[in-house]
Design an enzyme around this catalytic site. Structure first.
Site, short mmCIF file in Angstrom:
data_model
loop_
_atom_site.label_atom_id
_atom_site.label_comp_id
_atom_site.label_asym_id
_atom_site.label_seq_id
_atom_site.Cartn_x
_atom_site.Cartn_y
_atom_site.Cartn_z
N LYS A 31 -2.45 3.19 8.05
CA LYS A 31 -3.80 3.74 8.23
C LYS A 31 -4.75 2.72 8.83
CE LYS A 31 -4.81 4.85 3.97
NZ LYS A 31 -3.58 4.57 3.20
N ARG A 38 -10.49 9.82 -1.96
CA ARG A 38 -9.18 9.65 -2.57
C ARG A 38 -8.96 10.59 -3.74
NH1 ARG A 38 -8.02 4.08 -0.66
NH2 ARG A 38 -6.22 3.18 -1.64
N ARG A 47 3.89 -6.77 4.18
CA ARG A 47 2.46 -7.10 4.18
C ARG A 47 2.14 -8.07 3.05
NH1 ARG A 47 -1.60 -2.13 3.74
NH2 ARG A 47 -1.04 -2.20 1.56
N ARG A 75 -1.84 -10.09 -0.47
CA ARG A 75 -2.77 -9.25 -1.23
C ARG A 75 -2.35 -9.21 -2.69
NH1 ARG A 75 -4.36 -3.67 1.79
NH2 ARG A 75 -4.36 -2.97 -0.36
N ARG A 109 0.13 2.37 -7.15
CA ARG A 109 -0.75 2.89 -6.10
C ARG A 109 -0.13 4.13 -5.44
NH1 ARG A 109 -0.97 -1.96 -2.70
NH2 ARG A 109 -2.38 -0.90 -1.30
P1 AMP Z 1 -6.69 0.29 0.07
O1 AMP Z 1 -6.75 -0.97 0.86
O2 AMP Z 1 -7.33 1.45 0.75
O3 AMP Z 1 -5.30 0.62 -0.40
O4 AMP Z 1 -7.56 0.03 -1.26
C1 AMP Z 1 -7.24 -1.00 -2.16
C2 AMP Z 1 -7.76 -0.64 -3.54
O5 AMP Z 1 -9.18 -0.48 -3.49
C3 AMP Z 1 -7.22 0.66 -4.11
O6 AMP Z 1 -5.96 0.51 -4.75
C4 AMP Z 1 -8.32 1.03 -5.10
O7 AMP Z 1 -8.24 0.25 -6.29
C5 AMP Z 1 -9.58 0.59 -4.35
N1 AMP Z 1 -10.11 1.69 -3.53
C6 AMP Z 1 -10.14 1.77 -2.17
N2 AMP Z 1 -10.67 2.92 -1.75
C7 AMP Z 1 -10.99 3.61 -2.88
C8 AMP Z 1 -11.56 4.89 -3.14
N3 AMP Z 1 -11.90 5.73 -2.14
N4 AMP Z 1 -11.76 5.25 -4.44
C9 AMP Z 1 -11.43 4.42 -5.45
N5 AMP Z 1 -10.85 3.23 -5.29
C10 AMP Z 1 -10.64 2.82 -4.01
#
Ligand code: AMP
Length: 190
Positions: free
Chosen positions: A13, A88, A127, A133, A144
């Site tokens: 993404k 989400r 990654r 990360r 996740r």
């Molecule tokens: P991502 O890089 O999009 O996978 O986001 C990393 C982490 O940030 C996720 O596992 C969540 O803990 C938090 N996060 C990101 N976007 C959201 C969202 N829209 N709602 C809640 N938590 C989020």
């Protein structure tokens, strides 16, 4: 162009959002990136978010919705935007609907990327090695993906019912996938 990009962790993404942002001249807004930036800089928001991101759980909606609302109010969003990683869950969809209704700026399309779980696990492991990360450990990755399946994947039906969904295969060359997305969007939005 106002877009969402959705799909499980590791599907690409962020990579595709950055390319779409360049192609259409709009900002790519990643809630995950905003949280990571705040965590790195130890802001109040970062300290609160970290207790959730480190476990692979969603940060509470109230906090997340506010950062998106503030971000969409910034000047660089006038020609559109692409949201990566938001909404989400169903309550974030409602919050986004309300924000966009207030702004008078409806969504144009929702790009859904997908790939098999094996491909996703492999990409995330890669990654983790490259970027370090803290939420790319095997346990947190599994959590996740579970959170995605339970809370986020059902939203694809919601946007499908609204006629906004553009489903694209996320396996293949980055540029070929990008070309597929742009062709599908241009056909839909033209
Ligand atoms: P991502 O890089 O999009 O996978 O986001 C990393 C982490 O940030 C996720 O596992 C969540 O803990 C938090 N996060 C990101 N976007 C959201 C969202 N829209 N709602 C809640 N938590 C989020």
């Amino acid at each position: 162009m106002r877009l969402l990009i959705m799909g499980p962790q590791g599907v690409g993404k962020g990579t595709q959002a950055a390319k779409l942002a360049e192609h259409y001249g709009i900002p790519a807004i990643s809630t995950g990136d905003i949280f990571r930036y705040n965590i790195k800089n130890k802001t109040e928001l970062g300290l609160e978010a970290m207790s959730y991101t480190d476990k692979g759980e969603l940060v509470p909606d109230e906090l997340t919705n506010k950062i998106v609302k503030d971000r969409l109010a910034m000047d660089d969003t006038k020609n559109g935007w692409i949201l990566d990683g938001y909404p989400r869950n169903a309550s974030q969809v409602e919050a986004l609907d309300a924000m966009l209704a207030d702004l008078g700026t409806p969504l144009d399309a929702v790009v859904a990327l997908d790939a098999d779980r094996d491909v996703l696990m492999e990409r995330m492991a890669k990654r983790a090695a490259e970027q370090g990360r803290t939420d790319d450990t095997p346990e947190v990755i599994a959590k996740r993906l579970e959170t995605y399946a339970q809370e986020t994947a059902p939203l694809l039906d919601t946007y499908g019912e609204r006629g906004l969904l553009v489903a694209i295969d996320g396996v293949g060359e980055i540029d070929a996938i990008q070309a597929d997305i742009v062709a599908a969007l241009d056909a839909k939005v033209a």
